[in-house]
Design a protein around this motif. Structure first.
Motif, PDB file in Angstrom:
ATOM      1  N   GLN A  21       0.909  -1.094  -0.085  1.00 55.35           N
ATOM      2  CA  GLN A  21       0.100  -0.013  -0.064  1.00 55.35           C
ATOM      3  C   GLN A  21       1.024   1.338  -0.027  1.00 55.35           C
ATOM      4  O   GLN A  21       0.419   2.198  -0.769  1.00 55.35           O
ATOM      5  CB  GLN A  21      -1.060  -0.009   1.331  1.00 55.35           C
ATOM      6  CG  GLN A  21      -2.314  -0.831   1.256  1.00 55.35           C
ATOM      7  CD  GLN A  21      -3.012  -0.845   2.370  1.00 55.35           C
ATOM      8  OE1 GLN A  21      -2.968  -0.080   3.392  1.00 55.35           O
ATOM      9  NE2 GLN A  21      -3.907  -1.674   2.472  1.00 55.35           N
ATOM     10  N   GLY A  22       1.934   1.296   0.848  1.00 60.40           N
ATOM     11  CA  GLY A  22       2.733   2.348   0.975  1.00 60.40           C
ATOM     12  C   GLY A  22       3.532   2.574  -0.518  1.00 60.40           C
ATOM     13  O   GLY A  22       3.909   3.653  -0.939  1.00 60.40           O
ATOM     14  N   ILE A  23       4.105   1.453  -1.002  1.00 57.07           N
ATOM     15  CA  ILE A  23       4.727   1.495  -2.362  1.00 57.07           C
ATOM     16  C   ILE A  23       3.811   2.136  -3.308  1.00 57.07           C
ATOM     17  O   ILE A  23       4.165   2.932  -4.103  1.00 57.07           O
ATOM     18  CB  ILE A  23       5.232   0.194  -2.816  1.00 57.07           C
ATOM     19  CG1 ILE A  23       6.425  -0.555  -1.848  1.00 57.07           C
ATOM     20  CG2 ILE A  23       5.518  -0.034  -4.324  1.00 57.07           C
ATOM     21  CD1 ILE A  23       6.697  -1.893  -2.056  1.00 57.07           C
ATOM     22  N   GLY A  26       3.363   5.694  -4.302  1.00 60.63           N
ATOM     23  CA  GLY A  26       4.375   6.711  -4.961  1.00 60.63           C
ATOM     24  C   GLY A  26       5.284   7.506  -4.197  1.00 60.63           C
ATOM     25  O   GLY A  26       6.133   8.073  -4.755  1.00 60.63           O
ATOM     26  N   ASN A  27       5.013   7.581  -2.809  1.00 64.15           N
ATOM     27  CA  ASN A  27       5.833   8.624  -2.040  1.00 64.15           C
ATOM     28  C   ASN A  27       6.419   7.854  -0.883  1.00 64.15           C
ATOM     29  O   ASN A  27       6.638   8.653   0.221  1.00 64.15           O
ATOM     30  CB  ASN A  27       5.047   9.653  -1.758  1.00 64.15           C
ATOM     31  CG  ASN A  27       4.571  10.670  -2.891  1.00 64.15           C
ATOM     32  OD1 ASN A  27       5.712  10.830  -3.588  1.00 64.15           O
ATOM     33  ND2 ASN A  27       3.791  11.330  -3.031  1.00 64.15           N
ATOM     34  N   ALA A  28       6.522   6.659  -0.809  1.00 64.85           N
ATOM     35  CA  ALA A  28       7.136   5.952   0.337  1.00 64.85           C
ATOM     36  C   ALA A  28       8.510   5.432   0.010  1.00 64.85           C
ATOM     37  O   ALA A  28       9.181   5.227   1.118  1.00 64.85           O
ATOM     38  CB  ALA A  28       5.991   4.737   0.851  1.00 64.85           C
ATOM     39  N   TYR A  82       5.570   1.995   8.069  1.00 63.21           N
ATOM     40  CA  TYR A  82       4.346   1.850   7.076  1.00 63.21           C
ATOM     41  C   TYR A  82       2.979   1.677   8.022  1.00 63.21           C
ATOM     42  O   TYR A  82       3.052   0.886   8.739  1.00 63.21           O
ATOM     43  CB  TYR A  82       4.793   0.562   6.292  1.00 63.21           C
ATOM     44  CG  TYR A  82       5.759   1.080   5.235  1.00 63.21           C
ATOM     45  CD1 TYR A  82       5.250   1.502   4.013  1.00 63.21           C
ATOM     46  CD2 TYR A  82       7.241   0.605   5.615  1.00 63.21           C
ATOM     47  CE1 TYR A  82       6.322   1.811   3.051  1.00 63.21           C
ATOM     48  CE2 TYR A  82       7.997   1.049   4.774  1.00 63.21           C
ATOM     49  CZ  TYR A  82       7.779   1.688   3.394  1.00 63.21           C
ATOM     50  OH  TYR A  82       8.665   1.800   2.462  1.00 63.21           O
ATOM     51  N   LEU A  83       1.943   2.313   7.594  1.00 63.17           N
ATOM     52  CA  LEU A  83       0.746   2.125   7.959  1.00 63.17           C
ATOM     53  C   LEU A  83      -0.269   1.721   6.954  1.00 63.17           C
ATOM     54  O   LEU A  83      -0.105   2.265   5.787  1.00 63.17           O
ATOM     55  CB  LEU A  83       0.303   3.557   8.551  1.00 63.17           C
ATOM     56  CG  LEU A  83       1.153   3.997   9.896  1.00 63.17           C
ATOM     57  CD1 LEU A  83       0.727   5.353  10.350  1.00 63.17           C
ATOM     58  CD2 LEU A  83       1.163   3.115  11.051  1.00 63.17           C
ATOM     59  N   ALA A  84      -1.251   1.044   7.313  1.00 69.42           N
ATOM     60  CA  ALA A  84      -2.203   0.772   6.443  1.00 69.42           C
ATOM     61  C   ALA A  84      -3.009   1.962   6.119  1.00 69.42           C
ATOM     62  O   ALA A  84      -3.284   2.946   7.026  1.00 69.42           O
ATOM     63  CB  ALA A  84      -3.310  -0.246   7.281  1.00 69.42           C
ATOM     64  N   LYS A  85      -3.765   2.185   4.899  1.00 62.54           N
ATOM     65  CA  LYS A  85      -4.494   3.483   4.636  1.00 62.54           C
ATOM     66  C   LYS A  85      -5.489   3.849   5.714  1.00 62.54           C
ATOM     67  O   LYS A  85      -5.518   4.950   5.904  1.00 62.54           O
ATOM     68  CB  LYS A  85      -5.019   3.230   3.280  1.00 62.54           C
ATOM     69  CG  LYS A  85      -4.089   3.190   2.113  1.00 62.54           C
ATOM     70  CD  LYS A  85      -4.996   3.055   1.021  1.00 62.54           C
ATOM     71  CE  LYS A  85      -4.129   2.723  -0.381  1.00 62.54           C
ATOM     72  NZ  LYS A  85      -4.953   2.517  -1.511  1.00 62.54           N
ATOM     73  N   SER A  86      -6.044   2.616   6.214  1.00 65.30           N
ATOM     74  CA  SER A  86      -7.173   3.057   7.077  1.00 65.30           C
ATOM     75  C   SER A  86      -6.688   3.426   8.477  1.00 65.30           C
ATOM     76  O   SER A  86      -7.250   3.866   9.402  1.00 65.30           O
ATOM     77  CB  SER A  86      -7.954   2.046   7.368  1.00 65.30           C
ATOM     78  OG  SER A  86      -7.032   0.633   7.742  1.00 65.30           O
TER      79      SER A  86
END
Length: 162
Positions: A21-23, A26-28, A82-86
């Motif tokens: 999700q982070g990948i 495009g900004n992680a 890294y965090l899940a979107k939610s």
């Protein structure tokens, strides 16, 4: 209740999903596809691997990778959070990073560094709130497709170790 605990291998499918999700933002990271278990495991220190869990659901992870194999740099590591979107914007990143800092010092790591894309303002602020300072900007540090990307270099020096 939210718990930050030590990562175990059975957590990796969720860690990988959150990593991807982070990948995908495009900004992680410069990484384009989440690493498989063996690649991820061999790239991270065995200590200082954490997950944030609520109701048996992994919402984020944090880990350290060595910056060099040379003994002189054994107390220097690079941070991944890294965090899940939610889970974004709820203070979970702060819980993970503050626990990662504590664990790093318990494992004789005196300097933490992070390389963050300047567009990832939330990550830069998270690191600042946890004692990191901006060292500088590595201009055109790497390419993502046809685009050259800058990387903000941040560092936190332990007041307890070193």
């Amino acid at each position: 209740m939210l718990v930050v605990r030590t990562f175990n291998q059975q957590d990796y499918p969720d860690v990988k999903r959150i990593y991807q999700q982070g990948i995908d933002t495009g900004n992680a990271t410069f990484q384009t596809v989440a690493k498989d278990w063996l690649e991820w495991d061999s790239s991270m220190l065995k200590c200082c691997r954490l997950v944030a869990v609520q109701d048996k659901l992994i919402l984020g992870w944090a880990a350290l990778s060595p910056i060099s194999s040379r003994q002189v740099y054994s107390g220097v590591a690079e941070v991944s959070v890294y965090l899940a979107k939610s889970a974004q914007g709820k203070g979970i990143g702060h819980l993970l990073l503050s626990k990662l800092i504590t664990d790093s010092e318990s494992n004789h790591i005196w300097t933490l560094q992070a390389g963050i894309f300047p567009e990832n303002e939330a990550s830069i602020e998270l690191h600042k709130k946890n004692g990191f300072r901006i060292i500088g900007v590595r201009e055109k540090f790497g390419q993502m497709g046809p685009l050259w990307r800058d990387v903000v270099l941040m560092e936190r020096r332990s007041k307890l170790i070193g």
